[in-house]
Design an enzyme around this catalytic site. Structure first.
Site, short mmCIF file in Angstrom:
data_model
loop_
_atom_site.label_atom_id
_atom_site.label_comp_id
_atom_site.label_asym_id
_atom_site.label_seq_id
_atom_site.Cartn_x
_atom_site.Cartn_y
_atom_site.Cartn_z
N GLN A 29 -4.51 -1.64 9.74
CA GLN A 29 -4.45 -2.94 9.07
C GLN A 29 -5.07 -4.03 9.95
OE1 GLN A 29 -3.30 -3.49 5.86
NE2 GLN A 29 -4.11 -5.55 6.16
N LYS A 38 0.85 -1.21 0.00
CA LYS A 38 0.00 0.00 0.00
C LYS A 38 0.88 1.26 0.00
CE LYS A 38 -3.79 -2.43 2.19
NZ LYS A 38 -4.49 -2.83 3.40
N ASP A 87 -11.18 2.62 4.11
CA ASP A 87 -11.52 1.20 4.07
C ASP A 87 -13.04 1.00 3.96
OD1 ASP A 87 -9.37 -0.54 3.98
OD2 ASP A 87 -9.06 -0.57 6.16
#
Ligand code: NAD
Length: 292
Positions: A98, A54, A121
């Protein structure tokens, strides 16, 4: 029998990333450099790989990125403090923590602490509601958004199609089902899960079958209708002594058996995986645009 079309997520993701690079340049010219903060708690090796790619992708697109690595013993309060600081930081437009965090962390509370306008997200309840309401100002979770993009770019018509999604997680299964049933897509959707009875016969109804389970090669050829489109979201590590790493990646679909029956199928790796990162970058641009 015509061989199936392989839906090349790598190629489609590369095209999405090209668009993102161009949009990032246009935003930068207006003084806005899209910024993504990625928080990693602990040392899970798969998470380290995801976070690394990422951050690398941000660099390739001209985004600003910040990787915050915290030790596994970080407390809930310490993590909340990090999230609050990022919420207040004007250089950061997107924040992600994460998953999965260490077991002592209450992930729900962390997600709720992220400013929904920076929740790239798409896991915050406000964004979950916006997805259900089909409000485009919300953020759509990256993996199902990537699956939809792959279907769309590949010209696969979802209108009126029978779609079956295996898996009901908030990360993949449920948002995938909402996207498929939305007014943009108009599929007829069934969500199957671990308590579904006779999964094979539910799957056999599908014109479009999405597997998001986390069980290597669970979907077999006799679960799949001739000519179906199969989207394999699963990423499973299976022991393989012939590999240097000691494992290989496999999906939730028994590709060798199933592919000959399909009109189109995603490979693992190289299908949905690259799309997920591309959509994260798109979401970060959306956040930068909306926050200004
Ligand atoms: P999860 O564990 O949160 O959810 C799995 C779902 O599968 C559950 O809803 C459960 O009801 C269902 N399930 C479990 N066993 C089943 C069975 N025997 N029959 C039917 N349904 C069953 O997992 P998740 O986060 O949704 O991820 C699913 C898979 O997708 C995993 O392999 C994960 O690694 C992968 N994944 C891939 C990407 C990507 O970028 N490609 C992103 C996220 C997740």
């Amino acid at each position: 029998m015509t061989p199936p079309r392989i839906l090349d997520g790598k190629a489609v993701a590369a095209a999405v990333l090209d668009e993102c690079r161009a949009e990032a340049a246009a935003l930068s010219a207006r003084g806005i450099i899209p910024g993504l903060a990625v928080v990693l708690v602990g040392e899970d090796p798969a998470s380290q790989v995801y976070v690394g790619s990422k951050v690398r992708t941000c660099g390739e697109l001209g985004f600003h990125s910040r990787k915050i690595e915290l030790p596994a013993h970080t407390t809930q309060d310490e993590l909340l403090e990090v999230v609050r600081a990022l919420n207040a930081d004007p250089a950061i437009h997107g924040i992600l923590v994460q998953s999965p965090p260490p077991k002592h962390i209450d992930e729900e509370e962390i997600i709720r602490a992220i400013d929904p306008r920076k929740d790239v997200d798409g896991f915050h309840p406000e964004n979950v509601a916006k997805l259900a309401l089909e409000d485009p100002s919300g953020f759509v979770p990256c993996t199902p958004a990537g699956c939809m993009k792959l279907l769309e770019v590949s010209g696969i018509d979802t209108n009126g199609a029978e779609a079956v999604v295996i898996g009901r997680s908030m990360i993949v299964g449920k948002p995938m089902a909402l996207l498929l049933v939305s007014k943009h897509s108009n599929a007829t959707v069934t969500i199957a899960h671990s308590r579904s009875r006779d999964l094979a016969s539910i799957c056999r109804r599908a014109d479009i079958l999405v597997a998001a389970v986390g069980r290597p090669e669970m979907v077999k050829a006799d679960w799949v209708k001739q000519g179906a489109v199969v989207i394999d979201v699963g990423i499973n590590r299976v022991e393989d002594p012939s590999k240097k790493s000691g494992y290989r990646l496999t999906g939730d679909v028994d590709y060798a058996e199933v592919a000959p029956k399909c009109s189109a199928i995603t490979p693992v790796p190289g299908g949905v995986g690259p799309m997920t990162i591309a959509m994260l970058m798109k979401n970060t641009l959306q956040a930068a645009r909306q926050l200004g």
